[in-house]
Design a protein around this motif. Structure first.
Motif, PDB file in Angstrom:
ATOM      1  N   ALA A  42      38.968  50.156  42.288  1.00 13.46           N
ATOM      2  CA  ALA A  42      38.389  49.246  42.757  1.00 13.46           C
ATOM      3  C   ALA A  42      37.897  49.411  44.169  1.00 13.46           C
ATOM      4  CB  ALA A  42      39.135  47.885  42.853  1.00 13.46           C
ATOM      5  N   LYS A  43      36.777  48.912  44.652  1.00 13.65           N
ATOM      6  CA  LYS A  43      36.172  49.219  45.758  1.00 13.65           C
ATOM      7  C   LYS A  43      36.407  47.881  46.607  1.00 13.65           C
ATOM      8  CE  LYS A  43      32.171  51.367  46.667  1.00 13.65           C
ATOM      9  NZ  LYS A  43      30.744  51.590  46.942  1.00 13.65           N
ATOM     10  N   ILE A  44      36.866  47.826  47.848  1.00 21.76           N
ATOM     11  CA  ILE A  44      37.228  46.475  48.593  1.00 21.76           C
ATOM     12  C   ILE A  44      36.276  46.675  49.587  1.00 21.76           C
ATOM     13  CG2 ILE A  44      38.853  44.735  49.714  1.00 21.76           C
ATOM     14  CD1 ILE A  44      40.748  46.008  47.578  1.00 21.76           C
ATOM     15  N   ARG A  45      35.385  45.925  49.939  1.00 23.16           N
ATOM     16  CA  ARG A  45      34.392  46.138  51.012  1.00 23.16           C
ATOM     17  C   ARG A  45      34.924  44.969  52.130  1.00 23.16           C
ATOM     18  NH1 ARG A  45      29.643  44.654  47.595  1.00 23.16           N
ATOM     19  NH2 ARG A  45      30.971  42.890  47.155  1.00 23.16           N
ATOM     20  N   ILE A  46      35.046  45.446  53.228  1.00 25.38           N
ATOM     21  CA  ILE A  46      35.876  44.519  54.561  1.00 25.38           C
ATOM     22  C   ILE A  46      35.012  44.571  55.838  1.00 25.38           C
ATOM     23  CG2 ILE A  46      37.884  44.117  55.901  1.00 25.38           C
ATOM     24  CD1 ILE A  46      39.567  45.762  53.918  1.00 25.38           C
ATOM     25  N   ALA A 364      41.759  40.330  48.664  1.00 23.17           N
ATOM     26  CA  ALA A 364      40.384  40.730  47.704  1.00 23.17           C
ATOM     27  C   ALA A 364      40.078  39.771  46.544  1.00 23.17           C
ATOM     28  CB  ALA A 364      40.727  42.119  47.092  1.00 23.17           C
ATOM     29  N   PRO A 365      38.865  39.295  46.499  1.00 21.17           N
ATOM     30  CA  PRO A 365      38.528  38.510  45.310  1.00 21.17           C
ATOM     31  C   PRO A 365      39.063  38.708  44.057  1.00 21.17           C
ATOM     32  CG  PRO A 365      36.458  39.031  46.837  1.00 21.17           C
ATOM     33  CD  PRO A 365      37.626  40.227  46.912  1.00 21.17           C
ATOM     34  N   PRO A 366      38.965  37.617  43.359  1.00 20.34           N
ATOM     35  CA  PRO A 366      39.639  37.761  41.790  1.00 20.34           C
ATOM     36  C   PRO A 366      38.929  38.805  41.028  1.00 20.34           C
ATOM     37  CG  PRO A 366      39.222  35.433  42.106  1.00 20.34           C
ATOM     38  CD  PRO A 366      38.677  36.218  43.454  1.00 20.34           C
ATOM     39  N   ALA A 367      37.658  39.272  41.207  1.00 23.48           N
ATOM     40  CA  ALA A 367      36.884  40.377  40.364  1.00 23.48           C
ATOM     41  C   ALA A 367      37.655  41.486  40.716  1.00 23.48           C
ATOM     42  CB  ALA A 367      35.455  40.198  40.628  1.00 23.48           C
ATOM     43  N   GLN A 368      37.897  41.654  42.149  1.00 21.61           N
ATOM     44  CA  GLN A 368      38.359  42.964  42.478  1.00 21.61           C
ATOM     45  C   GLN A 368      39.801  42.924  42.244  1.00 21.61           C
ATOM     46  OE1 GLN A 368      35.976  41.877  44.033  1.00 21.61           O
ATOM     47  NE2 GLN A 368      34.736  43.610  44.346  1.00 21.61           N
ATOM     48  N   GLN A 369      40.627  41.783  42.008  1.00 22.20           N
ATOM     49  CA  GLN A 369      42.129  41.865  41.832  1.00 22.20           C
ATOM     50  C   GLN A 369      41.921  42.409  40.349  1.00 22.20           C
ATOM     51  OE1 GLN A 369      44.552  41.071  43.671  1.00 22.20           O
ATOM     52  NE2 GLN A 369      43.450  40.500  45.557  1.00 22.20           N
TER      53      GLN A 369
END
Length: 528
Positions: A42-46, A364-369
């Motif tokens: 997963a890519k988490i963009r901060i 992280a939002p649900p999709a990334q979770q």
């Protein structure tokens, strides 16, 4: 299950319940195999927004060390199931900000490419974000985006953070002049006895006034042990800290110290409408003042506690919004507080870096979770410690579902910290359990029964058996598909995991239900 019996008393307070000690990551020889996989985690963009601190690694008031060390993919504790893409922004101009993100403003479309926004506020000006900017940020939060926010003592951080809903009431942002608005409490002073001073002695037993926020001695923190995943362990009632304080080596019980921290709080009831679903804000960790610390003629005489980290879980049913974290001070993150710890480079520093990553993962939002859970599940099935078992799982084997489940749970616990592993396990099996069974196994309901009540033990034991078998069925189905496709052709498997797991879990639930019925009939016969 291997490693399932490791326990340790809470080192902070012997009155706390015994809490599980996580199995250390055993990945030094496993990660190279994992890295050969062609699908990505997963890519988490901060987006990090500052209005006073820099991103340099040498500046005292800088975030460079925390960002460089915690989010380096080569770090041995860095998760394989996530990658963090960090964009640095600044309200003014500063060296180290991402090109194009200096003089940053929240405008329509400015947050579309991000999953989280981290606010490091320094300015003491009355909240300066205009209504249009606040709306952009709040719309982002309501759509599932995560927010991390912090300042320091008095009204440091008020300018950037003090006008944003939820954030503004989860922490003390206002000081004495001007007086706080209705429902807002006065923040701690920097000098008098309202200050939160956590600087420890440089050596155990030494003079606390010779300690420094820049040395290699962190403060001890006090997590709130109340989170539980009822089906992860036998009898289902083990307690854990909040996920941001679950690290690779166990519970995170340290944080950089500082001479005058802020304070995280439970909001005043007048702000209740800002928290949909009646989901409560929690202070998930507390700090304690260090007795004997003197500043400006004021000497601390009591180890008064204060809110160190606050959390609101907008992912809970009925809330349907982004998660929010607040920290008492950015000195838990700043270079000046990490210089000594970084030089020492011990387990305490590694745990602090794990806290930074945990914040990114939890927000992280649900999709990334969901994507992290799928990636973690697949990785767990492909690490050598489990491949030796999965090599034989070429079809569904109902008679072995429970044993498969124990192996798979152990493997998942090697991929991620125990809180994360338990949450993924819960998310995997919960969707397949009948509503009546979920209600019967609710941990709060079980805890109302006496510890020696046979119903409590029977329900918990049954829960562990059923859920482990269901998990085993789900993982059996995924592993069988791995063998059918071949280890070199797994690119598309990531998107099929949920359907495959559902197929195996359904068979497991049916098979386990029949087994339990037979067991109950046999017990009844014996009772007669």
């Amino acid at each position: 299950m291997p490693g399932n019996d490791y326990f340790t008393p809470n080192p902070l307070d012997p009155r706390e319940p015994r809490v599980p000690l996580e199995r250390p990551f055993r990945r030094g020889w496993e990660r190279p195999f994992v890295r050969e996989l062609r699908w990505g985690p997963a890519k988490i963009r901060i987006l990090i927004v500052s209005d006073g601190s820099s991103y340099d690694e040498n500046a005292s008031f800088g975030l460079g060390i925390a960002l460089a060390d915690a989010f380096d993919p080569a770090h041995p504790d860095h998760p394989d199931y996530a990658r963090f893409e960090i964009t640095k922004a600044h309200r003014g101009t500063t060296s180290g900000a991402t090109p194009g993100f200096e003089d940053f403003e929240f405008s329509e479309g400015s947050l579309e490419e991000f999953d989280e926004v981290w606010l490091f506020g320094v300015s003491t000006s009355a909240p300066y974000l205009g209504a249009a900017e606040v709306k952009v940020l709040e719309d982002f939060m309501d759509a599932g985006g995560g927010v991390l926010a912090m300042g320091d003592h008095e009204d440091l951080g008020l300018g950037l953070c003090g006008g944003v809903k939820r954030v503004r009431s989860m922490r003390k942002w206002w000081f004495q002049n001007p007086a706080p608005p209705a429902g807002m409490a006065v923040a701690p002073d920097s000098t008098d006895l309202t200050r939160n001073d956590t600087v420890h002695a440089a050596t155990p037993g030494g003079d606390v006034n010779l300690g420094s926020q820049g040395d290699d001695r962190p403060q001890t923190i006090y997590p709130n042990y109340r989170y539980r995943w009822p089906h992860w362990r036998p009898f289902g009632l083990a307690k854990y800290p909040h996920p941001v304080l679950c690290g690779p080596r166990g519970v995170i019980t340290v944080m950089p110290d500082h001479a005058h921290e802020g304070d995280c709080i439970v909001p005043d009831p007048s702000f209740a409408e800002e928290y949909p679903g009646n989901e409560a804000v929690e202070v998930v960790a507390r700090g304690r003042n260090v007795v004997g610390r003197t500043k400006g003629g004021y000497t601390i005489t009591e180890p008064r506690e204060f809110g160190l980290i606050g959390a609101w879980d907008g992912h809970e049913s009925g809330a349907d919004a982004g998660r929010v974290l607040v920290d008492a001070t950015w000195h838990h993150w700043f270079n000046i507080n990490l210089f000594g710890l970084r030089a020492e480079n011990g387990t305490e520093y590694a745990d602090i870096l794990a806290y930074y990553r945990n914040c990114a993962v939890w927000l992280a939002p649900p999709a990334q979770q969901h994507r992290m859970r799928r990636a973690g599940t697949l990785i767990s099935l492909l690490i050598p410690s489990l491949v030796e078992h999965t090599i034989t799982w070429k079809k569904l084997e109902p008679e072995r579902f429970y044993r498969i489940g124990t192996y798979a749970k152990d493997a998942l616990g090697r991929v991620a910290p125990q809180c994360q592993s338990a949450a993924w396990f819960q998310a995997t099996i919960e969707r397949y359990l009948p509503g009546g069974l979920k209600r019967a196994l609710d941990p709060e309901r079980l805890e109302k029964l006496p510890p020696d009540d046979i119903r409590r033990r029977a329900l918990a034991l049954g829960a562990e058996h059923v859920t482990t078998a269901v998990f085993g069925g789900a993982m059996n189905a995924v592993a069988a598909q791995i063998h059918e496709r071949g280890f070199g052709k797994l690119d598309g498997l990531h998107d099929d995991i949920d359907d495959l797991a559902a197929r195996g879990a359904k068979v497991a639930l049916e098979q386990t239900g029949r087994s339990l019925e037979r067991a109950c009939e046999q017990l009844s016969a014996l009772a007669r």
